[in-house]
Design a protein around this motif. Structure first.
Motif, PDB file in Angstrom:
ATOM      1  N   GLU A 184       7.917   1.510  -9.712  1.00 25.32           N
ATOM      2  CA  GLU A 184       7.675   2.955  -9.610  1.00 25.32           C
ATOM      3  C   GLU A 184       8.928   3.745  -9.968  1.00 25.32           C
ATOM      4  OE1 GLU A 184       4.776   4.561  -8.684  1.00 25.32           O
ATOM      5  OE2 GLU A 184       3.692   2.652  -8.584  1.00 25.32           O
TER       6      GLU A 184
ATOM      7  N   VAL B 139       0.845  -1.198   0.000  1.00 23.71           N
ATOM      8  CA  VAL B 139       0.000   0.000   0.000  1.00 23.71           C
ATOM      9  C   VAL B 139       0.882   1.251   0.000  1.00 23.71           C
ATOM     10  CG1 VAL B 139      -1.884  -1.185   1.172  1.00 23.71           C
ATOM     11  CG2 VAL B 139      -0.157   0.006   2.523  1.00 23.71           C
ATOM     12  N   GLU B 140       0.281   2.388  -0.294  1.00 22.20           N
ATOM     13  CA  GLU B 140       1.028   3.632  -0.474  1.00 22.20           C
ATOM     14  C   GLU B 140       1.888   4.004   0.732  1.00 22.20           C
ATOM     15  OE1 GLU B 140       1.417   5.500  -3.114  1.00 22.20           O
ATOM     16  OE2 GLU B 140       0.148   4.202  -4.337  1.00 22.20           O
ATOM     17  N   THR B 141       1.336   3.875   1.935  1.00 20.07           N
ATOM     18  CA  THR B 141       2.096   4.252   3.133  1.00 20.07           C
ATOM     19  C   THR B 141       3.343   3.387   3.290  1.00 20.07           C
ATOM     20  OG1 THR B 141       0.648   2.803   4.440  1.00 20.07           O
ATOM     21  CG2 THR B 141       0.120   5.159   4.396  1.00 20.07           C
TER      22      THR B 141
ATOM     23  N   LEU C 216       4.932   1.910   0.756  1.00 17.84           N
ATOM     24  CA  LEU C 216       5.823   2.241  -0.349  1.00 17.84           C
ATOM     25  C   LEU C 216       6.696   3.441  -0.008  1.00 17.84           C
ATOM     26  CD1 LEU C 216       6.500   1.414  -3.289  1.00 17.84           C
ATOM     27  CD2 LEU C 216       4.832   3.109  -4.045  1.00 17.84           C
ATOM     28  N   VAL C 217       6.132   4.407   0.704  1.00 16.04           N
ATOM     29  CA  VAL C 217       6.877   5.600   1.124  1.00 16.04           C
ATOM     30  C   VAL C 217       7.976   5.229   2.110  1.00 16.04           C
ATOM     31  CG1 VAL C 217       6.693   7.792   2.365  1.00 16.04           C
ATOM     32  CG2 VAL C 217       4.938   7.163   0.701  1.00 16.04           C
TER      33      VAL C 217
ATOM     34  N   ARG D 281       7.113  -3.437  -6.363  1.00 15.72           N
ATOM     35  CA  ARG D 281       6.392  -2.210  -6.706  1.00 15.72           C
ATOM     36  C   ARG D 281       7.321  -0.999  -6.655  1.00 15.72           C
ATOM     37  NH1 ARG D 281       1.017   0.671  -3.973  1.00 15.72           N
ATOM     38  NH2 ARG D 281       1.045   2.429  -5.422  1.00 15.72           N
TER      39      ARG D 281
ATOM     40  N   CYS E  32       7.204  -4.752  -0.622  1.00 16.62           N
ATOM     41  CA  CYS E  32       7.071  -3.583  -1.491  1.00 16.62           C
ATOM     42  C   CYS E  32       8.204  -3.502  -2.521  1.00 16.62           C
ATOM     43  CB  CYS E  32       7.056  -2.290  -0.667  1.00 16.62           C
ATOM     44  SG  CYS E  32       5.456  -1.951   0.129  1.00 16.62           S
TER      45      CYS E  32
END
Length: 266
Positions: free
Chosen positions: A235, A118-120, A122-123, A231, A228
């Protein structure tokens, strides 16, 4: 296989002659043209009708069977292959098809459930990755101090500055917040580790672009531990050309454009 093979039978060949010592001189077998003939993974050397060597796809069934699960690999098609040999042979035989183009080694070991990134999360990934790269270099520096050869003189000079800094964050299980703060406060300590890892991967060829196969030595072992990983590198490929350029790599890890330095790659 040695380039030159000596027949080891007692039968005389046409043209054999006694040696000066009274023994038998046996002619040397011709060198196999396939000896040391390079083929990429998934292919094997085979002689054509003119006895010239060339690379052809290996049959998956001809690959050695695995001794245990440690030899298994998971493909990007979520299929477990007995060995990496079987996967690359399968990919080769699918050459020119969509299935073949999409098939790569995803990670080592049998296929298993990998949670969605999820995005959090990935950061957070580059924060942990940068810290890990820095600590890998510091470990190499310590090994090199006891047994030189782990780092080049130029690499040692760069890492020594990080090693001797009183401000550096020591290895440990740190929170994401602390890793973020350290990157902001000690940004310069992370510039070289990011450059160093790119140079370690950019080898075949060294062209400041990372292909899927060049990324594999770093990506493949990480996927089962860091879900992650795949992904993140997808990205990083901002222009979606299936490659990660030097600029895309440094940008992914938060290195500013002004701090990109090709001289740090050597």
């Amino acid at each position: 296989m040695n380039p030159v093979q000596i027949r080891a039978t007692v039968d005389l060949y046409p043209g054999s002659r006694p040696s000066p010592g009274g023994g038998v001189h046996r002619p040397e077998a011709p060198a196999d043209p396939c000896d040391n003939f390079p083929c990429k993974r998934g292919k094997t050397c085979k002689l054509d009708a003119d006895k010239k060597p060339g690379c052809v796809c290996q049959e998956p069934a001809d690959c050695p069977h695995s001794a245990n699960q440690f030899d298994n690999v998971c493909g990007t098609n979520n299929k477990t292959y007995d060995t990496s040999c079987e996967l690359f042979a399968t990919k080769c035989n699918l050459e020119g098809t969509k299935r073949g183009h999409r098939l790569h080694m995803d990670y080592t070991g049998p296929c298993k459930f990998i949670p969605q990134c999820v995005e959090t999360e990935l950061v957070q990934f580059p924060l942990r990755m940068r810290d890990w790269l820095k600590n890998v270099l510091l470990q190499l520096f310590e090994h090199d101090s006891m047994s030189p050869g782990f780092l080049t003189p130029k690499q040692r000079f760069r890492v020594k500055k990080i090693f001797e800094s009183e401000r550096r964050l020591h290895a440990g299980d740190h929170s994401v917040e602390l890793l973020a703060q350290d990157f902001e406060k000690n940004y310069n300590m992370y510039i070289y580790p990011v450059h160093w890892q790119f140079a370690q991967l950019d080898q075949h060829p060294s062209d400041r672009i990372l292909s899927h196969s060049e990324l594999a030595p770093l990506r493949v072992p990480l996927v089962p531990m860091e879900h992650c990983t795949s992904r993140f590198f997808q990205e990083c490929d901002a222009d979606k050309d299936k490659q990660v350029s030097f600029k895309e790599w440094t940008s992914c890890f938060g290195i500013k454009n002004d701090d990109m330095d090709v001289n740090l790659l050597f």
